[in-house]
Design an enzyme around this catalytic site. Structure first.
Site, PDB file in Angstrom:
ATOM      1  N   ARG A 170       0.799  -1.281  -0.284  1.00  0.00           N
ATOM      2  CA  ARG A 170       0.086   0.267   0.061  1.00  0.00           C
ATOM      3  C   ARG A 170       0.918   1.645   0.264  1.00  0.00           C
ATOM      4  O   ARG A 170       1.954   1.242   0.444  1.00  0.00           O
ATOM      5  CB  ARG A 170      -1.108   0.297   1.392  1.00  0.00           C
ATOM      6  CG  ARG A 170      -0.074   0.274   2.812  1.00  0.00           C
ATOM      7  CD  ARG A 170       0.007   2.027   2.895  1.00  0.00           C
ATOM      8  NE  ARG A 170       0.181   1.786   3.942  1.00  0.00           N
ATOM      9  CZ  ARG A 170       1.396   2.429   4.599  1.00  0.00           C
ATOM     10  NH1 ARG A 170       1.879   2.155   3.442  1.00  0.00           N
ATOM     11  NH2 ARG A 170       2.330   2.773   5.581  1.00  0.00           N
TER      12      ARG A 170
ATOM     13  N   LYS B 296       0.939   5.043   1.462  1.00  0.00           N
ATOM     14  CA  LYS B 296       0.273   5.801   2.478  1.00  0.00           C
ATOM     15  C   LYS B 296      -0.538   6.982   2.159  1.00  0.00           C
ATOM     16  O   LYS B 296      -0.465   7.593   1.306  1.00  0.00           O
ATOM     17  CB  LYS B 296       1.563   6.077   3.733  1.00  0.00           C
ATOM     18  CG  LYS B 296       0.634   6.793   5.517  1.00  0.00           C
ATOM     19  CD  LYS B 296       2.179   6.871   5.635  1.00  0.00           C
ATOM     20  CE  LYS B 296       1.588   6.591   7.193  1.00  0.00           C
ATOM     21  NZ  LYS B 296       0.782   5.775   7.951  1.00  0.00           N
TER      22      LYS B 296
ATOM     23  N   SER C  19      -2.728  10.462   6.014  1.00  0.00           N
ATOM     24  CA  SER C  19      -2.065   9.805   7.543  1.00  0.00           C
ATOM     25  C   SER C  19      -0.621  10.250   7.056  1.00  0.00           C
ATOM     26  O   SER C  19       0.065  10.392   8.431  1.00  0.00           O
ATOM     27  CB  SER C  19      -2.089   8.309   6.665  1.00  0.00           C
ATOM     28  OG  SER C  19      -3.347   7.560   6.941  1.00  0.00           O
TER      29      SER C  19
ATOM     30  N   ASP D 207       7.557   5.235   6.302  1.00  0.00           N
ATOM     31  CA  ASP D 207       6.444   4.153   6.107  1.00  0.00           C
ATOM     32  C   ASP D 207       5.534   5.023   4.283  1.00  0.00           C
ATOM     33  O   ASP D 207       4.231   4.185   4.496  1.00  0.00           O
ATOM     34  CB  ASP D 207       5.581   3.525   7.030  1.00  0.00           C
ATOM     35  CG  ASP D 207       5.310   4.760   7.352  1.00  0.00           C
ATOM     36  OD1 ASP D 207       4.791   5.424   7.409  1.00  0.00           O
ATOM     37  OD2 ASP D 207       4.074   3.999   8.276  1.00  0.00           O
TER      38      ASP D 207
ATOM     39  N   GLU E 283       8.468   0.227   3.689  1.00  0.00           N
ATOM     40  CA  GLU E 283       8.510  -0.297   5.282  1.00  0.00           C
ATOM     41  C   GLU E 283       8.126  -1.396   4.971  1.00  0.00           C
ATOM     42  O   GLU E 283       6.893  -2.088   4.151  1.00  0.00           O
ATOM     43  CB  GLU E 283       7.853   0.216   6.078  1.00  0.00           C
ATOM     44  CG  GLU E 283       8.249  -0.215   7.601  1.00  0.00           C
ATOM     45  CD  GLU E 283       7.008   0.303   8.612  1.00  0.00           C
ATOM     46  OE1 GLU E 283       7.437   1.309   9.527  1.00  0.00           O
ATOM     47  OE2 GLU E 283       6.188  -0.071   8.656  1.00  0.00           O
TER      48      GLU E 283
ATOM     49  N   HIS F 223      -6.624  -1.383  14.515  1.00  0.00           N
ATOM     50  CA  HIS F 223      -6.160  -0.507  13.874  1.00  0.00           C
ATOM     51  C   HIS F 223      -7.557   0.186  13.876  1.00  0.00           C
ATOM     52  O   HIS F 223      -7.690   1.187  14.005  1.00  0.00           O
ATOM     53  CB  HIS F 223      -5.663  -1.368  12.464  1.00  0.00           C
ATOM     54  CG  HIS F 223      -5.186   0.004  12.273  1.00  0.00           C
ATOM     55  ND1 HIS F 223      -5.410   0.859  11.524  1.00  0.00           N
ATOM     56  CD2 HIS F 223      -3.673   0.838  12.022  1.00  0.00           C
ATOM     57  CE1 HIS F 223      -4.729   1.773  10.527  1.00  0.00           C
ATOM     58  NE2 HIS F 223      -3.973   2.191  11.523  1.00  0.00           N
TER      59      HIS F 223
HETATM   60  P1  0O2 Z   1      -0.768   2.663   8.612  1.00  0.00           P
HETATM   61  O1  0O2 Z   1      -2.607   3.247   8.331  1.00  0.00           O
HETATM   62  O2  0O2 Z   1      -0.992   1.264   8.583  1.00  0.00           O
HETATM   63  O3  0O2 Z   1      -0.185   3.802   7.817  1.00  0.00           O
HETATM   64  P2  0O2 Z   1       8.511   5.374  12.121  1.00  0.00           P
HETATM   65  O4  0O2 Z   1       7.754   5.187  10.759  1.00  0.00           O
HETATM   66  O5  0O2 Z   1       9.868   4.620  12.378  1.00  0.00           O
HETATM   67  O6  0O2 Z   1       8.803   7.328  12.302  1.00  0.00           O
HETATM   68  P3  0O2 Z   1       6.397   5.123  13.983  1.00  0.00           P
HETATM   69  O7  0O2 Z   1       5.256   5.803  12.732  1.00  0.00           O
HETATM   70  O8  0O2 Z   1       5.890   5.142  15.313  1.00  0.00           O
HETATM   71  O9  0O2 Z   1       8.022   5.512  13.445  1.00  0.00           O
HETATM   72  O10 0O2 Z   1       6.554   3.686  12.959  1.00  0.00           O
HETATM   73  P4  0O2 Z   1       6.439   1.911  13.563  1.00  0.00           P
HETATM   74  O11 0O2 Z   1       6.357   1.776  15.429  1.00  0.00           O
HETATM   75  O12 0O2 Z   1       7.697   0.974  13.020  1.00  0.00           O
HETATM   76  O13 0O2 Z   1       5.162   1.937  13.236  1.00  0.00           O
HETATM   77  C1  0O2 Z   1       4.463   2.067  11.491  1.00  0.00           C
HETATM   78  C2  0O2 Z   1       3.557   1.215  11.436  1.00  0.00           C
HETATM   79  O14 0O2 Z   1       3.432   0.026  11.908  1.00  0.00           O
HETATM   80  C3  0O2 Z   1       1.915   2.096  11.810  1.00  0.00           C
HETATM   81  O15 0O2 Z   1       1.537   2.605  10.594  1.00  0.00           O
HETATM   82  C4  0O2 Z   1       0.985   0.541  11.745  1.00  0.00           C
HETATM   83  O16 0O2 Z   1       0.990   0.077  10.253  1.00  0.00           O
HETATM   84  C5  0O2 Z   1       1.940  -0.018  12.626  1.00  0.00           C
HETATM   85  N1  0O2 Z   1       2.022  -0.163  13.868  1.00  0.00           N
HETATM   86  C6  0O2 Z   1       2.138   0.102  14.704  1.00  0.00           C
HETATM   87  N2  0O2 Z   1       1.810   0.235  16.167  1.00  0.00           N
HETATM   88  C7  0O2 Z   1       1.088  -0.250  16.154  1.00  0.00           C
HETATM   89  C8  0O2 Z   1       0.041  -1.136  16.671  1.00  0.00           C
HETATM   90  O17 0O2 Z   1      -0.541  -0.018  17.888  1.00  0.00           O
HETATM   91  N3  0O2 Z   1      -1.404  -0.488  16.400  1.00  0.00           N
HETATM   92  C9  0O2 Z   1      -1.068  -0.914  15.199  1.00  0.00           C
HETATM   93  N4  0O2 Z   1      -2.743  -1.726  14.876  1.00  0.00           N
HETATM   94  N5  0O2 Z   1      -0.556  -0.773  14.167  1.00  0.00           N
HETATM   95  C10 0O2 Z   1       0.723  -0.394  14.670  1.00  0.00           C
HETATM   96  P5  0O2 Z   1       0.189   4.080  10.839  1.00  0.00           P
HETATM   97  O18 0O2 Z   1       1.325   5.023  10.482  1.00  0.00           O
HETATM   98  O19 0O2 Z   1       0.446   4.023  11.918  1.00  0.00           O
HETATM   99  O20 0O2 Z   1      -0.476   3.309  10.389  1.00  0.00           O
END
Ligand code: 0O2
Length: 222
Positions: free
Chosen positions: A54, A56, A60, A83, A150, A166
């Site tokens: 996907r 983003k 987002s 990501d 990512e 989520h």
């Molecule tokens: P979406 O909708 O999936 O895009 P960084 O990327 O290193 O600058 P970040 O964002 O804290 O910092 O990175 P991290 O922890 O690697 O998390 C990135 C993605 O991991 C998230 O993207 C989610 O897809 C997933 N993720 C991380 N923590 C959680 C959580 O607690 N629950 C769920 N379900 N997914 C999680 P986005 O942008 O949040 O969302």
């Protein structure tokens, strides 16, 4: 050259950036499919159940930049949002996750920028997954651009939990009542137990099959 340098030089349109991230997703997706096919060819086993990719959404991306305290510009987006291009690998067992991570790390044209092991160190929410930030070279007509992707690797059970969590969290925009967060953490524990149970069962099945085959071979020779 990386995406940020390319933007500083001359290209600053959203369409161009998205074109690059889409190209990176295609490259990584093909690579992973080939690795999976090779593994099946040699070991008669698929480490990857399915792959999702996907880009983003702009909303987002802007939200993330705001959370990090940056203005929403294309330069900030490619520099600080890691990501934008995301690949999710879903596999059956936790052992497959580390096997895949190792295989990805050995690909000479991918550069592993960072790794986050939320399986050994789950997030406060209970979230488990193995994240790898890689760059892949995109060969354009006049330059090569290293583009970030990512890769999230998780089991089917972890994916089930993360997808539902989520959705639930989005309903509360991050402010879920404490008892919901607690129950989600409990559910994450159940998911981990299930993963462990299935891994042990798989080991037992493989061992039982191997000793059955050995016994059958012995019988043939007698
Ligand atoms: P979406 O909708 O999936 O895009 P960084 O990327 O290193 O600058 P970040 O964002 O804290 O910092 O990175 P991290 O922890 O690697 O998390 C990135 C993605 O991991 C998230 O993207 C989610 O897809 C997933 N993720 C991380 N923590 C959680 C959580 O607690 N629950 C769920 N379900 N997914 C999680 P986005 O942008 O949040 O969302």
């Amino acid at each position: 050259m990386d995406t940020a340098e390319m933007i500083r030089e001359d290209i600053d349109s959203w369409e161009t950036v998205i074109f690059l991230y889409n190209a990176a997703l295609k490259e990584v997706n093909t690579k992973l499919e080939i690795l999976n096919d090779e593994f099946r060819h040699i070991h008669k086993y698929n480490p990857i159940e399915y792959i999702k990719t996907r880009i983003k959404s702009p909303e987002s991306i802007v939200k993330k930049l705001k959370r990090y305290g940056y203005e929403d510009s294309i330069e900030n987006m490619v520099s600080y949002v890691n990501d934008i291009a995301g690949v999710r690998l879903v596999c059956s067992f936790t052992s497959d996750i580390y096997r895949l991570a190792e295989m990805i790390g050995k690909q000479s044209d991918l550069t592993v920028v960072s790794v986050k092991d939320y399986i050994k160190h789950p997030k406060e929410s209970g979230y488990k997954s193995f994240h790898m930030l890689v760059t892949v070279p995109i060969f354009l007509s006049d330059r090569v651009v290293d583009t970030k992707v990512e890769i999230q690797i998780r089991t089917i059970a972890m994916d089930f939990w993360a997808s539902l969590e989520h959705k639930i969290y989005y309903k509360f925009e991050g402010n879920a009542p404490e008892y919901i967060s607690r129950e989600l953490r409990e559910a994450a524990g159940i998911v981990s137990n299930l993963d462990e149970k299935m891994l042990q069962l798989n080991k037992a099945i493989l061992e039982a099959k191997a000793s059955q085959e050995k016994a059958e071979k012995g019988y043939e020779y007698n």
